[in-house]
Design a protein around this motif. Sequence first.
Motif, short mmCIF file in Angstrom:
data_model
loop_
_atom_site.label_atom_id
_atom_site.label_comp_id
_atom_site.label_asym_id
_atom_site.label_seq_id
_atom_site.Cartn_x
_atom_site.Cartn_y
_atom_site.Cartn_z
N LEU A 134 -10.29 7.74 -1.66
CA LEU A 134 -8.97 7.54 -1.05
C LEU A 134 -9.04 6.67 0.20
CD1 LEU A 134 -7.34 11.07 -1.42
CD2 LEU A 134 -6.93 9.03 -2.79
N ARG A 135 -10.23 6.57 0.80
CA ARG A 135 -10.33 5.73 2.00
C ARG A 135 -10.13 4.25 1.67
NH1 ARG A 135 -15.68 8.49 4.90
NH2 ARG A 135 -14.83 10.61 5.03
N VAL A 136 -10.42 3.88 0.43
CA VAL A 136 -10.24 2.49 0.03
C VAL A 136 -8.76 2.15 -0.07
CG1 VAL A 136 -10.90 0.75 -1.70
CG2 VAL A 136 -12.41 2.67 -1.21
N PHE A 137 -7.90 3.16 -0.23
CA PHE A 137 -6.46 2.91 -0.30
C PHE A 137 -5.99 2.15 0.93
CE2 PHE A 137 -4.17 5.54 -3.64
CZ PHE A 137 -5.26 5.58 -4.47
N GLY A 138 -6.54 2.48 2.09
CA GLY A 138 -6.13 1.80 3.31
C GLY A 138 -6.45 0.32 3.28
N ARG A 139 -7.63 -0.04 2.73
CA ARG A 139 -8.01 -1.44 2.64
C ARG A 139 -7.09 -2.19 1.68
NH1 ARG A 139 -12.78 -4.44 2.80
NH2 ARG A 139 -12.27 -6.63 2.36
N VAL A 140 -6.84 -1.60 0.49
CA VAL A 140 -5.99 -2.25 -0.49
C VAL A 140 -4.56 -2.39 0.05
CG1 VAL A 140 -5.09 -2.14 -2.84
CG2 VAL A 140 -7.43 -1.42 -2.37
N ALA A 141 -4.05 -1.31 0.67
CA ALA A 141 -2.69 -1.36 1.23
C ALA A 141 -2.59 -2.42 2.31
CB ALA A 141 -2.30 0.01 1.78
N GLY A 142 -3.62 -2.54 3.16
CA GLY A 142 -3.60 -3.55 4.21
C GLY A 142 -3.55 -4.96 3.65
N GLN A 143 -4.33 -5.24 2.60
CA GLN A 143 -4.31 -6.58 2.02
C GLN A 143 -2.99 -6.85 1.29
OE1 GLN A 143 -7.60 -8.01 -0.16
NE2 GLN A 143 -9.11 -7.50 1.41
N MET A 144 -2.41 -5.83 0.66
CA MET A 144 -1.11 -6.03 0.02
C MET A 144 -0.04 -6.34 1.05
SD MET A 144 -0.87 -3.27 -3.09
CE MET A 144 0.55 -4.16 -3.74
N ILE A 145 -0.08 -5.66 2.18
CA ILE A 145 0.92 -5.91 3.24
C ILE A 145 0.74 -7.31 3.81
CG2 ILE A 145 1.71 -5.18 5.52
CD1 ILE A 145 0.94 -2.31 4.73
N LYS B 115 1.69 -4.27 9.41
CA LYS B 115 0.83 -3.17 8.97
C LYS B 115 0.96 -1.96 9.89
CE LYS B 115 -3.11 -5.39 8.62
NZ LYS B 115 -4.55 -5.61 8.31
N SER B 116 1.04 -2.22 11.17
CA SER B 116 1.21 -1.12 12.13
C SER B 116 2.56 -0.43 11.93
CB SER B 116 1.09 -1.65 13.56
OG SER B 116 1.28 -0.63 14.50
N TYR B 117 3.60 -1.20 11.67
CA TYR B 117 4.93 -0.64 11.43
C TYR B 117 4.95 0.20 10.15
CZ TYR B 117 10.05 -0.56 11.40
OH TYR B 117 11.38 -0.16 11.41
N PHE B 118 4.18 -0.21 9.15
CA PHE B 118 4.08 0.53 7.90
C PHE B 118 3.17 1.75 8.02
CE2 PHE B 118 5.42 -2.49 4.26
CZ PHE B 118 6.59 -2.78 4.94
N GLY B 119 2.38 1.84 9.10
CA GLY B 119 1.46 2.96 9.25
C GLY B 119 0.15 2.78 8.53
N TRP B 120 -0.23 1.53 8.22
CA TRP B 120 -1.47 1.27 7.49
C TRP B 120 -2.38 0.33 8.27
CZ3 TRP B 120 -3.17 3.80 3.25
CH2 TRP B 120 -2.25 4.58 2.57
N ALA B 121 -2.33 0.38 9.60
CA ALA B 121 -3.20 -0.45 10.43
C ALA B 121 -4.43 0.36 10.83
CB ALA B 121 -2.45 -0.93 11.67
N PRO B 122 -5.60 -0.28 10.93
CA PRO B 122 -6.80 0.45 11.35
C PRO B 122 -6.76 0.74 12.84
CG PRO B 122 -7.31 -1.86 11.03
CD PRO B 122 -5.88 -1.68 10.58
N GLN C 49 -7.44 5.32 10.38
CA GLN C 49 -6.09 4.78 10.15
C GLN C 49 -5.15 5.29 11.22
OE1 GLN C 49 -4.58 5.05 6.09
NE2 GLN C 49 -2.57 5.54 6.88
N THR C 50 -4.24 4.45 11.65
CA THR C 50 -3.32 4.83 12.71
C THR C 50 -2.43 5.99 12.27
OG1 THR C 50 -1.51 4.05 14.11
CG2 THR C 50 -1.65 3.12 11.90
N ARG C 51 -2.08 6.82 13.21
CA ARG C 51 -1.19 7.94 12.94
C ARG C 51 0.28 7.56 13.12
NH1 ARG C 51 -3.83 12.84 12.69
NH2 ARG C 51 -6.01 12.81 13.37
N GLY C 52 0.53 6.33 13.51
CA GLY C 52 1.91 5.88 13.70
C GLY C 52 2.50 5.38 12.41
N GLY C 53 3.60 4.65 12.55
CA GLY C 53 4.28 4.12 11.38
C GLY C 53 5.38 5.03 10.88
N LEU C 54 6.23 4.48 10.03
CA LEU C 54 7.32 5.25 9.45
C LEU C 54 6.82 6.08 8.28
CD1 LEU C 54 10.10 2.50 9.46
CD2 LEU C 54 9.65 4.25 11.18
#
Length: 474
Positions: free
Chosen positions: A400-411, A328-335, A349-354
């Motif tokens: 849009l903030r929920v996108f981070g939660r859904v993306a995290g569970q998908m990852i 998740k951190s590598y994808f840029g979707w880690a809290p 949400q982290t500012r890192g990731g690709l």
Amino acid sequence: MTKRSALQAIPQLLQEPVFVGIDVGKSKHVAGFVSSTLLQRHQRFEGCPALAFENSREGFRILIERMQTLAPLEHCTVLMEKTGHYHRALLQYLQEFDIAVYVMHVQERPKGMMKTDKRDALGLANHLYNQLALGIQLADKTQLVRRTIPATPAAAQLKGLIRHRYELVGEATRRKNKLIAICDELFPEMTKVLKNPNSLTALTLRERFPTPAALATASMGSLLEIRGKAYVLSDAKLAELQHLAARSIGVRDLIRQRGLVLEQTQLIKELRLHQEHIEQLEHEIKLIVEQAREGKILASMGIGPIQVATIMATIGNIENFPNAGSLKSYFGWAPTVAQSGKTLDWTGQTRGGLRTIKQMMFLVVAHVIKQDSQWAQLYERLVQAKYPYDERRGVRVGRLRVFGRVAGQMIETMYALLKLDAEVLSKVPNGQDPPAPTLYDPELHRRHREGHYQPLKSSPHPAVITLLPPISSE
């Protein structure tokens, strides 16, 4: 003792791990060698031996020979920084010898420190020695070293194709923007009939009749020929287009008009070439995704083939990620959390990731929440529970903030399925066909959300101790 005699004595002393740091350059690399014995001999890591070698097969061979004089290759570990693409050939060469290769982010050198390639290489070797041999813990995660495992064949093939497609799409978009700007200057009324001035019919018309005057004086037969069998424009629309062209407020300066026409002609040809190449790439990408095990697993989650290929190319090999959090951190979707006392308590949400995969995951989430899926139900439940309804705008604020939660569970789901498949493949004997991959099951996901969780991995049964009755003394 001379340097030559010291190196000749080393093979008899170094029956221990040797840590190699390589400072990567464009045409020449520098390798530094550190171990417990070398540090005892030279007192400081800056005095340990180093080797400069060319970025060529002959130079790589010289590096291997020097490593073999210090220790067996299975005792050697290499660390390199991620410096563009210059390290990839050396990385592949070392992995062909089954040498453990670690990588890390490029580090900022402390101010005032002497800078030489030899010192940088020995610094990397010492950094690797501290983490692997001494087990020193680092608070800064950017300084952690991670072992690199070669990408799967499908991911290795997709990596270059996806990158090239990404660049071509960007180039095509820039040409579309330029063509829109030229249309606004030459014939701005065209968009009243053709909403998209870069559609196939619009580009054909602009190429055949580049100016409003040429379009206004064209015969209806030539316009019908361009329209073809697609019948995008009716006869009435074609007549309206000619009427607008005759009264266009576009540029009338012939010199300026000539320059715009030449630029427009070239841009249309370039755009069509890019679109043709993109179509070829997408066809090849879809074939690879359909045949790869990782592609079948990710596609079962309702993700499109191009998005699946991007995820596969980004991951490379799931074994490179120790847990789902690192992915998740590598994808840029880690809290990320900022907390201090009572005045600072913030989660975001982290500012890192690709950047590429970060944008792609946003599109993936936007696609799956529109389908009849468990992801859509999770999204709707969180939106209704956490964000208020704005009656004036008719929407819930902060969706849009929920996108981070859904993306995290998908990852996390991607990681679990890919990790399980990698473990299954590792247990398959050579020459034997592997079983079919475990795909995403929406029904199993629904049961998990209802509380009936079943782990993908089967936990071993606890050891049972059977107590025998005491032996009678009689």
